[in-house]
Design a protein around this motif. Structure first.
Motif, PDB file in Angstrom:
ATOM      1  N   ALA A  18     -14.525   3.090   2.767  1.00 33.16           N
ATOM      2  CA  ALA A  18     -15.708   3.182   1.895  1.00 33.16           C
ATOM      3  C   ALA A  18     -15.556   2.380   0.603  1.00 33.16           C
ATOM      4  O   ALA A  18     -16.472   2.375  -0.227  1.00 33.16           O
ATOM      5  CB  ALA A  18     -15.955   4.654   1.548  1.00 33.16           C
ATOM      6  N   ARG A  19     -14.437   1.686   0.420  1.00 25.52           N
ATOM      7  CA  ARG A  19     -14.217   1.044  -0.887  1.00 25.52           C
ATOM      8  C   ARG A  19     -15.178  -0.151  -1.050  1.00 25.52           C
ATOM      9  O   ARG A  19     -15.519  -0.818  -0.080  1.00 25.52           O
ATOM     10  CB  ARG A  19     -12.752   0.598  -1.038  1.00 25.52           C
ATOM     11  CG  ARG A  19     -12.411  -0.650  -0.272  1.00 25.52           C
ATOM     12  CD  ARG A  19     -10.928  -0.948  -0.275  1.00 25.52           C
ATOM     13  NE  ARG A  19     -10.656  -2.283   0.218  1.00 25.52           N
ATOM     14  CZ  ARG A  19     -10.625  -2.628   1.507  1.00 25.52           C
ATOM     15  NH1 ARG A  19     -10.831  -1.706   2.442  1.00 25.52           N
ATOM     16  NH2 ARG A  19     -10.382  -3.878   1.856  1.00 25.52           N
ATOM     17  N   PRO A  20     -15.571  -0.411  -2.299  1.00 26.37           N
ATOM     18  CA  PRO A  20     -16.491  -1.521  -2.533  1.00 26.37           C
ATOM     19  C   PRO A  20     -15.761  -2.855  -2.695  1.00 26.37           C
ATOM     20  O   PRO A  20     -14.538  -2.875  -2.898  1.00 26.37           O
ATOM     21  CB  PRO A  20     -17.146  -1.133  -3.865  1.00 26.37           C
ATOM     22  CG  PRO A  20     -16.071  -0.383  -4.585  1.00 26.37           C
ATOM     23  CD  PRO A  20     -15.268   0.335  -3.538  1.00 26.37           C
ATOM     24  N   ASP A  21     -16.507  -3.925  -2.659  1.00 22.81           N
ATOM     25  CA  ASP A  21     -15.963  -5.243  -3.004  1.00 22.81           C
ATOM     26  C   ASP A  21     -15.553  -5.213  -4.484  1.00 22.81           C
ATOM     27  O   ASP A  21     -16.259  -4.647  -5.315  1.00 22.81           O
ATOM     28  CB  ASP A  21     -17.062  -6.290  -2.778  1.00 22.81           C
ATOM     29  CG  ASP A  21     -16.585  -7.698  -3.077  1.00 22.81           C
ATOM     30  OD1 ASP A  21     -16.298  -8.425  -2.115  1.00 22.81           O
ATOM     31  OD2 ASP A  21     -16.497  -8.054  -4.275  1.00 22.81           O
ATOM     32  N   SER A  22     -14.423  -5.851  -4.809  1.00 24.77           N
ATOM     33  CA  SER A  22     -13.916  -5.759  -6.182  1.00 24.77           C
ATOM     34  C   SER A  22     -13.869  -7.107  -6.907  1.00 24.77           C
ATOM     35  O   SER A  22     -13.264  -7.197  -7.976  1.00 24.77           O
ATOM     36  CB  SER A  22     -12.513  -5.131  -6.176  1.00 24.77           C
ATOM     37  OG  SER A  22     -12.583  -3.774  -5.839  1.00 24.77           O
ATOM     38  N   TYR A  23     -14.485  -8.135  -6.344  1.00 23.91           N
ATOM     39  CA  TYR A  23     -14.402  -9.442  -7.031  1.00 23.91           C
ATOM     40  C   TYR A  23     -15.058  -9.398  -8.410  1.00 23.91           C
ATOM     41  O   TYR A  23     -14.541  -9.989  -9.368  1.00 23.91           O
ATOM     42  CB  TYR A  23     -14.995 -10.544  -6.156  1.00 23.91           C
ATOM     43  CG  TYR A  23     -13.977 -11.060  -5.168  1.00 23.91           C
ATOM     44  CD1 TYR A  23     -12.857 -11.765  -5.606  1.00 23.91           C
ATOM     45  CD2 TYR A  23     -14.096 -10.792  -3.816  1.00 23.91           C
ATOM     46  CE1 TYR A  23     -11.888 -12.207  -4.723  1.00 23.91           C
ATOM     47  CE2 TYR A  23     -13.132 -11.221  -2.921  1.00 23.91           C
ATOM     48  CZ  TYR A  23     -12.027 -11.936  -3.377  1.00 23.91           C
ATOM     49  OH  TYR A  23     -11.073 -12.356  -2.502  1.00 23.91           O
ATOM     50  N   GLU A  24     -16.193  -8.705  -8.519  1.00 29.58           N
ATOM     51  CA  GLU A  24     -16.861  -8.636  -9.828  1.00 29.58           C
ATOM     52  C   GLU A  24     -15.952  -7.924 -10.836  1.00 29.58           C
ATOM     53  O   GLU A  24     -15.859  -8.314 -12.001  1.00 29.58           O
ATOM     54  CB  GLU A  24     -18.190  -7.884  -9.656  1.00 29.58           C
ATOM     55  CG  GLU A  24     -19.261  -8.250 -10.670  1.00 29.58           C
ATOM     56  CD  GLU A  24     -19.437  -9.740 -10.867  1.00 29.58           C
ATOM     57  OE1 GLU A  24     -19.550 -10.477  -9.862  1.00 29.58           O
ATOM     58  OE2 GLU A  24     -19.438 -10.176 -12.032  1.00 29.58           O
ATOM     59  N   THR A  25     -15.282  -6.900 -10.364  1.00 35.56           N
ATOM     60  CA  THR A  25     -14.338  -6.165 -11.229  1.00 35.56           C
ATOM     61  C   THR A  25     -13.250  -7.111 -11.735  1.00 35.56           C
ATOM     62  O   THR A  25     -12.902  -7.106 -12.916  1.00 35.56           O
ATOM     63  CB  THR A  25     -13.679  -5.012 -10.430  1.00 35.56           C
ATOM     64  OG1 THR A  25     -14.704  -4.198  -9.897  1.00 35.56           O
ATOM     65  CG2 THR A  25     -12.743  -4.198 -11.289  1.00 35.56           C
ATOM     66  N   LEU A  26     -12.711  -7.930 -10.836  1.00 37.40           N
ATOM     67  CA  LEU A  26     -11.632  -8.840 -11.246  1.00 37.40           C
ATOM     68  C   LEU A  26     -12.158  -9.892 -12.219  1.00 37.40           C
ATOM     69  O   LEU A  26     -11.495 -10.228 -13.203  1.00 37.40           O
ATOM     70  CB  LEU A  26     -10.996  -9.501 -10.022  1.00 37.40           C
ATOM     71  CG  LEU A  26     -10.281  -8.559  -9.038  1.00 37.40           C
ATOM     72  CD1 LEU A  26      -9.547  -9.364  -7.981  1.00 37.40           C
ATOM     73  CD2 LEU A  26      -9.323  -7.617  -9.753  1.00 37.40           C
TER      74      LEU A  26
END
Ligand code: MLT
Length: 265
Positions: A193-201
């Motif tokens: 269920a984890r989201p994409d994290s590119y925006e976070t990075l």
């Protein structure tokens, strides 16, 4: 909702001091035992805290507080542990699943992060087939127990380790056998269920070390390069002769990389 995590701490019992605090989050389906070498190697440059994430090691069952499976719940457990220890800001590192939790922690508790280390992990979500495999394993481990984890050994460790480091293969096999079915199933659902994290990075304005074994199959070097490109202050370290569990397969190299990173902060 959080659960009270078990942990090892190089400065156990000491008052919060001025040293950097390095928190290292373990891979699936292992425990904080995988960081034993780094705890010893880095204790002179940082206070090193290694929690057992919920459902693993000596921590409570993952579903014991009724939380739905999510990496966010695990990130909040880590924040609650820091509260308990009176620790404010940390350098947060995680390998693979631990890295997914680091990225969630960045979304939820960014003000507590002084730097990050992302080891053998990825920012992308799973392809549909990989997601389905996770959900299948979550079901199967309930019926058949942790022997369903044994095939993971092939891809968790690199070909050099399989060929040349029998003690590491034996140790990781034992760790797989020790995993708890409830924790395995909950964590697989959480990772699915984890989201994409590119925006976070892209928004992570902290120093970041990205580490990857050159033989890592689950999170190959291209994934690491993509994370470094997304990070405003990212640097890449490739560990030669290592697969997915770089801190276990080449502990000296990974400890040296982390040491240099800590000293550069
Ligand atoms: C891990 O090592 O933590 C796992 O490979 C994570 C995953 O299944 O994506």
């Amino acid at each position: 909702m959080t659960v009270e995590l078990a942990y090892a701490d190089t400065d156990s019992g000491a008052a919060p001091g001025s040293r950097d605090v390095l928190v290292l989050l373990h891979a699936f389906p292992l425990s904080q035992a995988m960081w034993a070498e780094q705890r010893t190697a880095l204790a002179d440059v940082a206070r090193v805290i290694t929690p057992d994430l919920r459902g693993f090691g000596a921590s409570p069952d993952a579903g014991s507080d009724g939380a739905e499976p999510s990496v966010d719940a695990v990130a909040d457990d880590v924040a609650a542990l820091l509260d308990r220890l009176g620790v404010d800001r940390v350098v947060l590192g995680g390998l693979s699943m631990g890295g997914y939790v680091v990225m969630s922690f960045l979304r939820r508790h960014a003000e507590r992060v002084r730097g990050i280390a992302l080891l053998d992990t990825k920012a992308a979500i799973d392809a549909p087939e990989a997601r389905d495999n996770r959900l299948r394993m979550a079901e199967a481990v309930g019926d058949s127990g942790t022997r369903v984890l044994r095939p993971m050994l092939d891809t968790l460790l690199g070909r050099t380790t399989h060929a040349e480091r029998p003690a590491v293969v034996a140790q990781v096999t034992r760790w797989l056998d020790e995993a708890r079915p409830e924790g395995v199933a909950w964590a697989q659902r959480a990772m699915a269920a984890r989201p994409d994290s590119y925006e976070t990075l892209r928004g992570a304005d902290v120093p970041a070390l990205v580490v990857v074994g050159d033989e890592d199959q689950p999170s190959p070097p291209d994934e690491a390069r993509a994370m470094v490109e997304a990070l405003p202050r990212g640097q890449l370290m490739v560990v030669n002769g290592s697969g997915h569990l770089s801190s276990v397969e080449r502990p000296d190299a990974v400890s040296e990389g982390l040491r240099g990173f800590l000293l550069s902060l």
